[in-house]
Design an enzyme around this catalytic site. Structure first.
Site, short mmCIF file in Angstrom:
data_model
loop_
_atom_site.label_atom_id
_atom_site.label_comp_id
_atom_site.label_asym_id
_atom_site.label_seq_id
_atom_site.Cartn_x
_atom_site.Cartn_y
_atom_site.Cartn_z
CG ASP A 1 62.39 79.06 47.23
OD1 ASP A 1 62.75 78.80 46.06
OD2 ASP A 1 62.59 80.16 47.78
CG ASP B 1 63.79 80.50 43.13
OD1 ASP B 1 63.18 79.49 43.54
OD2 ASP B 1 64.45 81.24 43.88
CE1 TYR C 1 64.19 80.93 51.97
CE2 TYR C 1 65.09 80.19 49.88
CZ TYR C 1 64.05 80.71 50.62
OH TYR C 1 62.86 81.03 50.00
CD GLU D 1 60.64 85.38 44.85
OE1 GLU D 1 61.02 84.35 44.26
OE2 GLU D 1 61.43 86.26 45.24
#
Length: 513
Positions: free
Chosen positions: A78, A81, A230, A478
């Protein structure tokens, strides 16, 4: 008199930002489009194909699902990571598919249509694997806690690759609904070039919608490890409406439109007035597509409900333009003019807003309409001009002079919070890099990342337009797949018009009195 002055001032401010960007920007939208699609190759999990263009990546996650006796090799990581989270991955594919449906001609003219389909199919192939039974969907591989303990390239992963599922006893209507939407949207794209595959996608989409609707529940209540990363804050009702409207688009079946109409009030479709559209909150997207159905005579019988959807869609759009009457219902802006929703990964909201504004602009232009906001009437080209101002900010027209799309321009983010990009490539060094070795030798370096994560859209600046290009500043540095996915359609639209948003057919703002 004071009220009229306030309205005029708000409109003048909006026009000034749009005109400034229009005059000053020289963005290369074709290059941005190409790089945005290249980014998804950096995020691939599984066995990489022979035509892989991002050569600093290699095969990874080749035993995903093995422990649970299911093949879950493939899909996307995603962000920075090495976890595969099903809900944001599905939203990514929905947005990519939507972009290709609406702006396929422009994507094709830029020579990127094949790459767009490849990016989508990499996700849909994985979802087909993950949907192992009509009422079973595997929704996550790995977990954030153990993954974040290590700083490793995906090729070296030693962290847990446990897979998690939702089923009849452990429901996940939100992730099932979003995956159904992704597959339904993609089925529209593949109908002409690969009709068998299109039907397969539609079959899975219909089953997943039925599963999500029959066994209702939030997926993060069933898969606890997802909650801190999430979590489904908005619940599942928006995703069920989202799935229904995409299935209606894919099948033209009345049953899905009836679901959207019948559940409009109960599920919040016509009651929630939103100021964001994201991987979690789908209402604005549902409302916008539903409002577009009003142009078709065959939907006349649903006019009353569809107009309620349109009212909420227009609230969202007007909020982005700061043209709602109550300032508290408008989206904040930074001094440099960037939409600002929240601190963490704000660019995802900017990207999705830019796409919806662009799409609705074209809808208004095609139907010879304007957007009626409480503080004024907005022409479709001015709607597009504002979307363009947001995209140009992303690409470097901002107080920092920084491109927040990695690899684009002369001054882009160099220290993206991303495991694979921040460690020397596997092709350059096939030696194993251990769990904490990455933190010891690579994470804390002040040097730029050795691998350029081209096309990645990072979290972006704070509410004062300030940004720190530091690897440990994950709130700002990120990048996520759904950030970039939302920009593909906007880049294509602007590339197709060479960045021109004004013509002689649409009047500018008209202040309401």
């Amino acid at each position: 008199m004071g009220s009229l002055f306030t309205q005029c001032f708000a409109l003048l401010s909006f026009i000034t930002i749009s005109l400034f960007t229009f005059c000053e920007s020289n963005s290369n939208y074709g290059k941005a489009l190409s790089q945005s699609l290249l980014y998804f190759e950096s995020q691939r999990s599984g066995r990489l194909p022979y035509n892989q263009r991002v050569t600093w990546r290699h095969h990874s996650g080749l035993t995903d699902g093995l422990e649970q006796g299911v093949d879950l090799v493939g899909g996307y990581y995603d962000a920075g990571d090495n976890v595969k989270f099903g809900l944001p991955m599905a939203f990514t594919i929905t947005m990519l598919s939507w972009a290709a449906i609406e702006y396929g001609e422009q994507i094709n003219s830029a020579g990127e249509y094949a790459h767009a389909l490849e990016a989508i199919k990499w996700g849909t192939d994985y979802f087909i694997k993950a949907h192992t039974h009509p009422n079973v969907l595997w929704v996550q591989v790995g977990d954030g806690d153990t993954d974040h303990y290590c700083w490793q390239r995906p090729e070296d992963m030693t962290t847990s690759r446990r897979a998690y599922k939702v089923d009849a006893n452990n429901p996940g209507s939100d992730v099932a609904g979003e995956t159904a939407a992704a597959l339904a949207a993609a089925s529209i794209l593949f109908r002409r070039t690969n009709p068998h595959y299109s039907q397969l996608l539609l079959h899975h989409a219909q089953q997943l919608f039925e599963f999500g609707d029959k066994y209702k529940g939030r997926y993060d209540e069933s898969v606890g490890v997802a909650k801190g990363y999430y979590g489904s804050v908005s619940g599942y009702k928006d995703e069920l409406l989202w799935a229904a409207i995409w299935l209606h688009r894919a099948t033209k079946k009345e049953e899905y439109l009836k679901y959207l109409v019948d559940k409009a009030f109960e599920f919040g479709g016509t009651t929630w007035a939103m100021t964001e559209f994201s991987w979690d909150v789908k209402y604005a997207g549902v409302q916008l597509i539903a409002s577009m159905l009003l142009k078709e005579e065959k939907h006349k019988k649903h006019e009353a409900i569809l107009k309620q959807y349109r009212s909420k869609a227009e609230h969202y759009l007007c909020a982005c333009l700061s043209l709602n009457q109550n300032s508290s219902t408008n989206v904040q802006r930074t001094p440099g003019g960037l939409l600002y929703i929240r601190q963490w990964n704000n660019m995802q909201y900017v990207a999705t807003a830019s796409f919806l504004l662009t799409l609705y602009s074209d809808h208004l232009l095609a139907t010879h309409q304007n957007l009626h906001c409480p503080k004024g009437i907005v022409g479709p080209n001015d709607l597009l001009a504002f979307a363009k101002s947001q995209v140009d900010y992303i690409l470097g027209s901002n107080p920092m002079g920084m491109s927040y799309m990695v690899g684009y321009g002369l001054n882009f983010v160099l220290r993206v919070h991303h495991r694979g990009a921040s460690i020397e490539s596997y092709r350059g060094n096939e030696g194993f890099i251990g769990c904490t070795q990455g933190y010891d030798n690579w994470y804390g370096r002040v040097d730029p990342n050795p691998n350029v994560l081209s096309g990645a859209l990072v979290g972006g600046p704070d509410m004062k337009d300030k940004f720190k290009d530091e690897r440990n500043n994950y709130i700002q540095t990120e990048a996520c797949t759904y950030n970039t996915a939302a920009l593909v359609g906007v880049f294509a639209r602007l590339h197709g018009s060479h960045g021109d948003v004004y013509d002689n057919h649409t009047p500018p703002f008209i202040a309401s009195t």
